[in-house]
Design an enzyme around this catalytic site. Sequence first.
Site, PDB file in Angstrom:
ATOM      1  N   LYS A 177       0.854  -1.195   0.000  1.00 13.60           N
ATOM      2  CA  LYS A 177       0.000   0.000   0.000  1.00 13.60           C
ATOM      3  C   LYS A 177       0.885   1.237   0.000  1.00 13.60           C
ATOM      4  O   LYS A 177       1.807   1.352   0.820  1.00 13.60           O
ATOM      5  CB  LYS A 177      -0.891   0.005   1.249  1.00 13.60           C
ATOM      6  CG  LYS A 177      -1.913  -1.124   1.234  1.00 13.60           C
ATOM      7  CD  LYS A 177      -2.588  -1.268   2.566  1.00 13.60           C
ATOM      8  CE  LYS A 177      -3.662  -0.228   2.765  1.00 13.60           C
ATOM      9  NZ  LYS A 177      -4.411  -0.491   4.026  1.00 13.60           N
ATOM     10  N   VAL A 178       0.599   2.137  -0.909  1.00 11.90           N
ATOM     11  CA  VAL A 178       1.354   3.400  -0.956  1.00 11.90           C
ATOM     12  C   VAL A 178       0.356   4.555  -1.044  1.00 11.90           C
ATOM     13  O   VAL A 178      -0.743   4.393  -1.582  1.00 11.90           O
ATOM     14  CB  VAL A 178       2.315   3.456  -2.177  1.00 11.90           C
ATOM     15  CG1 VAL A 178       3.369   2.363  -2.107  1.00 11.90           C
ATOM     16  CG2 VAL A 178       1.551   3.383  -3.484  1.00 11.90           C
TER      17      VAL A 178
END
Length: 240
Positions: free
Chosen positions: A86-87
Amino acid sequence: MEYFIDSADARAVADVCRSFPVAGVTTNPTILSRVGGDLRAVFTALRAAIGSERLLHFEPVSPDTEGILREADAVRALVGGRLAVKVPPTPDGLRAVPLLKDAGFAVTVTAVFSPQQAMLAAACGADYVAPYINRFDTVCGGGAELVRAAASLLAADGSRAKLLCASFRNIRQIEEVMEAGARAVTVTPETFCAMASHPMTDLALEAFRRDWQPIWGDSALDELLAPGGKDMKDMINKNS
Ligand code: G3P
């Protein structure tokens, strides 16, 4: 529809996986902070709970692209299996998306609050885009409208990125985002049970039990139907 479990509690995750169609687990720094302790043990237990085929989401804490890639490699070295990084939709986060894809990770752009963030994430090659519905509803309302707008733009663009909606306080919010074009949702373990339950279902089951009991007591079909099983004629006579 893909259902993810928004939790790092391996025991609760394993319980949900026993009954529900689970695509994987989503974590973030806050969710991990709730279980605390030895993160090696936390990740290992989560992988054991979901197996290697379900997606394990985790979020690096480094703000820079290089740090994100380093953290992703460290998680992969520890647990392996299918992983989604997740970014955030920051310049460094978006720069990491194609690099993580090239390295073989799935990627989710998270903490999304506008259709344009969703479009940028998709254009960078993200697999999932995660709008935070309740947080959006709390500030300005219209979480479902955000999803509808993002879904419509993504579809018009022919994008394969899926809207993975997160942050819910009630089941109506979940249904609304599904109607609006969500392709995946992530919810707490407790919410899985809440989504499956309905008072009318309980009443129907209670009525079935009430009607069955006077005739066949506590016996189940396998006992009653097995050759040499309970003698139904006897039971019927006894009850008539
Ligand atoms: O997956 C994101 C989610 O954990 C955020 O939820 O309830 O903290 O708004 P919440």
